[in-house]
Design a protein around this motif. Structure first.
Motif, mmCIF file in Angstrom:
data_model
loop_
_atom_site.group_PDB
_atom_site.id
_atom_site.type_symbol
_atom_site.label_atom_id
_atom_site.label_comp_id
_atom_site.label_asym_id
_atom_site.label_seq_id
_atom_site.Cartn_x
_atom_site.Cartn_y
_atom_site.Cartn_z
ATOM 1 N N HIS A 343 104.719 13.876 -67.134
ATOM 2 C CA HIS A 343 105.033 12.450 -67.026
ATOM 3 C C HIS A 343 106.420 12.141 -67.589
ATOM 4 O O HIS A 343 107.130 11.278 -67.051
ATOM 5 N N VAL A 347 109.364 10.167 -65.445
ATOM 6 C CA VAL A 347 109.916 8.846 -65.804
ATOM 7 C C VAL A 347 111.030 8.991 -66.830
ATOM 8 O O VAL A 347 111.263 8.082 -67.637
ATOM 9 N N GLU A 357 111.234 2.713 -68.817
ATOM 10 C CA GLU A 357 110.274 3.771 -68.479
ATOM 11 C C GLU A 357 109.227 3.966 -69.581
ATOM 12 O O GLU A 357 108.149 4.516 -69.342
ATOM 13 N N GLU A 360 105.700 2.478 -68.888
ATOM 14 C CA GLU A 360 104.940 3.199 -67.872
ATOM 15 C C GLU A 360 104.438 4.532 -68.410
ATOM 16 O O GLU A 360 103.297 4.933 -68.150
ATOM 17 N N TYR A 361 105.265 5.217 -69.164
ATOM 18 C CA TYR A 361 104.844 6.479 -69.750
ATOM 19 C C TYR A 361 103.639 6.272 -70.667
ATOM 20 O O TYR A 361 102.649 7.021 -70.598
ATOM 21 N N ARG A 363 101.475 3.883 -70.602
ATOM 22 C CA ARG A 363 100.304 3.517 -69.801
ATOM 23 C C ARG A 363 99.651 4.772 -69.216
ATOM 24 O O ARG A 363 98.424 4.954 -69.291
ATOM 25 N N LEU A 364 100.470 5.649 -68.638
ATOM 26 C CA LEU A 364 99.942 6.868 -68.034
ATOM 27 C C LEU A 364 99.306 7.781 -69.077
ATOM 28 O O LEU A 364 98.228 8.355 -68.852
#
Length: 485
Positions: A343, A347, A357, A360-361, A363-364
């Motif tokens: 990941h 990102v 980014e 989002e990182y 969240r993943l």
């Protein structure tokens, strides 16, 4: 872009450090981004084993590591899954790294098996897995054109941790600058971001920092004071004992996980030793009693504190245990390292000041880590033992997402889909059915196939599996041929 990231500094030790260095160098060097490493003293011991899930083979290939070279250097072995004993009423069950059965008339296999078992079929889910059948007979089946259309086979590894870390280090030293250090301390700028890492009089600056220091989390949690959420209310084990016994002959191509009243014990076979991992509750079992029960003089006990932190804070990213600590069950430790790196590469922030980014990182990674946790937790929630250890494991309500999955499976044999799930539906089905859960209903499309046709399909699957297992090499023979002895 006015503030480009030009340099990444990775701080850590053992396999997580070197995997991070190799992966980031491979991904970032074509863009002109420098990667450097600070190596802290290794903590891997001769007793330690890195049990890895199937995704590691592709990860190795991506960063330029040859599978044969890895197994030769480590004296490791293949693993086609895990045998669980003592968790459920009745016989042990096998979690195979591969598919189970094949769809019939476009409908997944499990509804047909559920229907057939209601009609008296006495064959388990795992018996329709080529991977499980081969492993239990000590044989090794590689994915190929003949078996691929019928059954996906897969495998992970048992890699002695010290040898694995040393092999990775040799590869990394050829590619990036490495600074050896006894300790490392975060140096923050006036705004609270990391500016450098102090390794004892020398400060090494960078634009982005990767913490691969393990559960110590020297940069992310210690340096940036990132909060840590404990999972101890779900996982009663707070001590891990590791030891090594004589090598087994033949070498089983799977791990054996046994639940006992005081915790669980895993046996992970490599070529030169059988590695033992025992997780227990120190408040119930003193260390010396646990070591005496294992029976090997080289046993070492270390603390275990499952839980997690936000993985990316300011300009620092925690990889592996620096961000999330797992119980050793189900071999998810290296998987978490791989997910974090994959990941991060996807990102990666090319601006060192503005980093959208990051959200989002995180969240993943939250979804991925919770998915790994939930798969481990199902063994604790569903274990039938009534001792204090397992009662403690069942005392707290499971997370909502796991409860939802259990309810969905029980009601209709369906797994609620979840993003970032490292384990396939077949893995979940194998574990849930193995623990004794039986769906109340199944996909009604499975009733459209006549009884004779269903019986013929199931007989064909079992016959195909017997034929393929009969043709397969035994595990020891394959290891010798593949690794040269």
């Amino acid at each position: 872009m006015s503030n480009p990231v030009r340099k990444v500094l990775v701080v850590g030790r053992d396999a997580p450090l070197w995997l991070s260095v190799l992966a980031l160098h491979h991904a970032l060097s074509p863009a002109g981004i420098a990667v450097e490493a600070v190596e802290l003293p290794a903590m891997a011991r001769p007793q330690d084993i890195q049990a890895a899930l199937p995704a590691l083979e592709a990860f190795h290939s991506r960063i330029g590591l040859d599978e044969g070279d890895v197994l030769k250097a480590t004296r490791g072995s293949f693993s086609m899954g895990q045998m669980f004993e003592g968790f459920a009423a009745g016989r042990p069950f096998f979690h195979a790294y591969g598919s189970h059965g094949t769809p019939i008339a476009g409908v997944p296999f499990l509804p047909y098996l559920t229907r057939a078992r209601r009609q008296g079929l006495g064959v388990a889910f795992e018996d329709f897995s080529l991977t499980a059948a081969a492993a239990k007979q000590g044989r090794f089946v590689l994915p190929d054109d003949e078996t691929g259309p019928f059954a996906r086979t897969d495998y992970g590894y048992h890699l002695p941790a010290m040898a694995y870390g040393e092999m990775l280090k040799r590869q990394a030293l050829r590619r990036v600058p490495v600074h050896a250090a006894r300790h490392a301390e975060a140096v923050l700028d006036a705004g609270g971001d990391m500016a450098a890492v102090d390794i004892g009089g020398l400060q090494i600056a960078a634009d982005l920092f990767v913490d691969a220091t393990g559960a110590q989390s020297l940069l992310l949690r210690k340096g940036l004071n990132t909060p840590f959420e404990s999972w101890r209310h779900w996982f009663p084990g707070d001590r891990v004992l590791t030891a090594a016994g004589p090598a087994l002959s033949p070498i089983p191509p799977y791990a054996r996980i046994t639940a006992a009243d005081t915790g669980w014990t895993g046996l992970f076979a490599a070529r030169d030793a059988t590695h033992i991992v025992h997780v227990f509750d120190g408040s119930q079992t003193p260390d010396e009693i646990a070591a005496r029960g294992i029976g090997f003089g080289d046993a070492v006990v270390t603390p275990l504190a499952p839980g997690g932190s936000t993985a990316w804070v300011r300009n620092c990213i925690g990889i592996g245990e620096a961000a999330c600590v797992f119980d050793p069950l189900d071999a998810v430790g290296l998987q978490a390292v791989q997910i974090g790196l994959a990941h991060l590469v996807t990102v990666f922030p090319y601006d060192r000041v503005h980093q959208p980014e990051r959200a989002e990182y995180n969240r993943l990674m939250t979804m991925a880590n919770e998915g790994l946790r939930d798969f481990q937790l199902l063994h604790h929630v569903l274990c039938r033992r009534t001792s204090a250890f397992w009662q403690k494991a069942r005392a707290a309500p499971p997370p909502d997402r796991l409860r939802h999955r259990l309810d969905s499976f029980l009601s209709a044999g369906v797994l609620a889909p979840q993003d970032q799930d490292s384990f396939t539906a077949d893995s979940w089905n194998a574990a849930l059915l193995g623990h004794g859960l039986v769906p109340d209903a199944y996909d009604p499309r499975a009733d459209l196939t006549p009884d004779a046709a269903l019986k013929g399909n199931l007989q064909y699957m079992l016959g195909f599996i017997r034929e393929q297992v009969g043709k397969a090499y035994d595990h020891d023979t394959y290891l010798k041929a593949f690794c040269g002895g």
